[in-house]
Design an enzyme around this catalytic site. Sequence first.
Site, PDB file in Angstrom:
ATOM      1  N   GLU A  83       8.493  10.466  23.306  1.00 17.78           N
ATOM      2  CA  GLU A  83       8.023   9.610  22.205  1.00 17.78           C
ATOM      3  C   GLU A  83       6.494   9.448  22.222  1.00 17.78           C
ATOM      4  O   GLU A  83       5.930   9.032  23.233  1.00 17.78           O
ATOM      5  CB  GLU A  83       8.696   8.233  22.331  1.00 17.78           C
ATOM      6  CG  GLU A  83       8.386   7.317  21.164  1.00 17.78           C
ATOM      7  CD  GLU A  83       9.171   5.995  21.216  1.00 17.78           C
ATOM      8  OE1 GLU A  83      10.302   5.974  21.730  1.00 17.78           O
ATOM      9  OE2 GLU A  83       8.618   4.992  20.741  1.00 17.78           O
ATOM     10  N   LYS A 261      14.181  -2.629  24.622  1.00 16.94           N
ATOM     11  CA  LYS A 261      14.067  -1.165  24.501  1.00 16.94           C
ATOM     12  C   LYS A 261      12.609  -0.748  24.699  1.00 16.94           C
ATOM     13  O   LYS A 261      12.299   0.247  25.347  1.00 16.94           O
ATOM     14  CB  LYS A 261      14.590  -0.716  23.138  1.00 16.94           C
ATOM     15  CG  LYS A 261      14.720   0.793  22.961  1.00 16.94           C
ATOM     16  CD  LYS A 261      13.450   1.479  22.489  1.00 16.94           C
ATOM     17  CE  LYS A 261      13.689   2.960  22.256  1.00 16.94           C
ATOM     18  NZ  LYS A 261      12.456   3.681  21.893  1.00 16.94           N
ATOM     19  N   ASP A 277      17.083   7.638  38.851  1.00 14.78           N
ATOM     20  CA  ASP A 277      18.276   7.597  38.007  1.00 14.78           C
ATOM     21  C   ASP A 277      18.047   6.611  36.846  1.00 14.78           C
ATOM     22  O   ASP A 277      18.166   5.396  37.021  1.00 14.78           O
ATOM     23  CB  ASP A 277      19.449   7.164  38.892  1.00 14.78           C
ATOM     24  CG  ASP A 277      20.774   7.090  38.159  1.00 14.78           C
ATOM     25  OD1 ASP A 277      20.778   7.085  36.912  1.00 14.78           O
ATOM     26  OD2 ASP A 277      21.815   7.026  38.833  1.00 14.78           O
ATOM     27  N   HIS A 374       0.604   4.998  15.553  1.00 12.60           N
ATOM     28  CA  HIS A 374       1.392   6.232  15.610  1.00 12.60           C
ATOM     29  C   HIS A 374       0.676   7.333  14.828  1.00 12.60           C
ATOM     30  O   HIS A 374       0.537   8.457  15.276  1.00 12.60           O
ATOM     31  CB  HIS A 374       2.763   6.031  14.952  1.00 12.60           C
ATOM     32  CG  HIS A 374       3.829   5.623  15.901  1.00 12.60           C
ATOM     33  ND1 HIS A 374       4.099   6.312  17.043  1.00 12.60           N
ATOM     34  CD2 HIS A 374       4.717   4.608  15.871  1.00 12.60           C
ATOM     35  CE1 HIS A 374       5.092   5.732  17.680  1.00 12.60           C
ATOM     36  NE2 HIS A 374       5.483   4.691  16.998  1.00 12.60           N
TER      37      HIS A 374
HETATM   38  C1  MEV Z   1       9.785   1.766  19.834  1.00 13.53           C
HETATM   39  O1  MEV Z   1      10.220   2.823  20.663  1.00 13.53           O
HETATM   40  C2  MEV Z   1       9.707   0.484  20.612  1.00 13.53           C
HETATM   41  C3  MEV Z   1       9.402  -0.774  19.791  1.00 13.53           C
HETATM   42  O2  MEV Z   1      10.341  -0.881  18.723  1.00 13.53           O
HETATM   43  C4  MEV Z   1       9.545  -1.947  20.722  1.00 13.53           C
HETATM   44  C5  MEV Z   1       9.503  -3.296  20.036  1.00 13.53           C
HETATM   45  O3  MEV Z   1       9.842  -3.398  18.857  1.00 13.53           O
HETATM   46  O4  MEV Z   1       9.157  -4.274  20.745  1.00 13.53           O
HETATM   47  C6  MEV Z   1       8.036  -0.716  19.172  1.00 13.53           C
END
Ligand code: MEV
Length: 419
Positions: A83, A261, A277, A374
């Site tokens: 990513e 995430k 792992d 991005h």
């Molecule tokens: C994208 O991979 C991760 C985000 O969505 C995390 C977040 O929203 O805090 C940018």
Amino acid sequence: MVKDSRVSGFYKLSREDRVKKLKEITGLGEDDLGPLVDPGQVDMGVLDHMIENVVGAMTLPLGIATNFLIDGKDYLIPMAIEEPSVVAAASNAARMARDHGGFSATDTGPNMISQIQVVDVPQPEAAKVKIMEKKDELLAFANEQDPILIRFGGGAKDIRVRIIDTKVGIMLITELIVDTRDAMGANAVNTMAEALAPRIEKITGGRVILRILSNLAEFRLVRVRAVFDKKELGGEEVVNDIIAAWAFAEADPYRCATHNKGIMNGIDAVIIATGNDFRAIEAGAHSYASVGGYSPLTTYEKTPEGHLAGSIEIPMAVGLVGGATKVHPVARVCVKILGVETATELGHVIASVGLAQNLAALRALASEGIQKGHMALHARNVAATAGARGEQVDIVAERLVKEKNVKVERAKEILEELK
Ligand code: MEV
């Protein structure tokens, strides 16, 4: 050891120059870095023996996050991830923490849990007490299974027993707490659980089914805190909005999943780079986040001066010995780049990256949104692909973004104009 992880403009260098810089800072040579900078040098024979039915390899880009100061030590951090923006974001956040001392980490020690499931126990309450009566004997027998671990100061340290009510009746769960030192520990604790099982059956009068570690590694936690500078973040309003973004995650599981995430973006990238792992780490993180209701793994509040104080608490079952970390040539290089000496130190680094990653995501989301960043990074990559080098990269990238036409063909045209 890395003297200073602050490398300004690392992203502007060509890949070749970045490798040169990496050699310069880490003191690592061609022999060490070979398999990392040239995947063709990875011995397929090694990969062939790691899993079954091997036909090839899946390569991922590996970037270096800069600026990390953790417990007073500088680190360059290898991150393997598909990513874009993740490596840049981590480096950026780490820079914002430096003026306030960087990241400070502590831990609970490297203690894993192994579970022994006993069913058909005639008197569960009495069986529980009987196991506890024999605790010392059981621990000693568990430790006989792994003399090497004992020599390194680890081993089975404690036992707890829980009675749980399930869809198929009462079960007695005996849990062994094992200090696995520099190993992730799955092999060590599974071996101990399997060895103990017949004794547990004899004591309880029940029947053992599963004997396996738990990935909810609540006794292998790392805690990290850092203060991020309000000016670097974009002012006090951004600080307030980051705290509001965190509170949103705290109050809402849909947002919390994405919040966590984002943390794992950074954590998994280092876990993968070091051959650890990542499924175990993911399982540990999200199950720990769910204890008492799904919550963010990080917290944020304001310091009296208006800076942003962040923290993370997360299970960190990582190893430096055994497994792919020792076998995979790229993982071995990454451990050398990190310069970590123990699995616990590696855990401190990885949790710090998680906090940095989360802060960077929240800052972007609470201010300009993540798409702008991005797009800027994507434009730089496109410019480089078109042949831009050095200062040209930024000039071309800026034009591409301004024209809202981020394409290699257009980048080539702009490069021609610049000549
Ligand atoms: C994208 O991979 C991760 C985000 O969505 C995390 C977040 O929203 O805090 C940018």
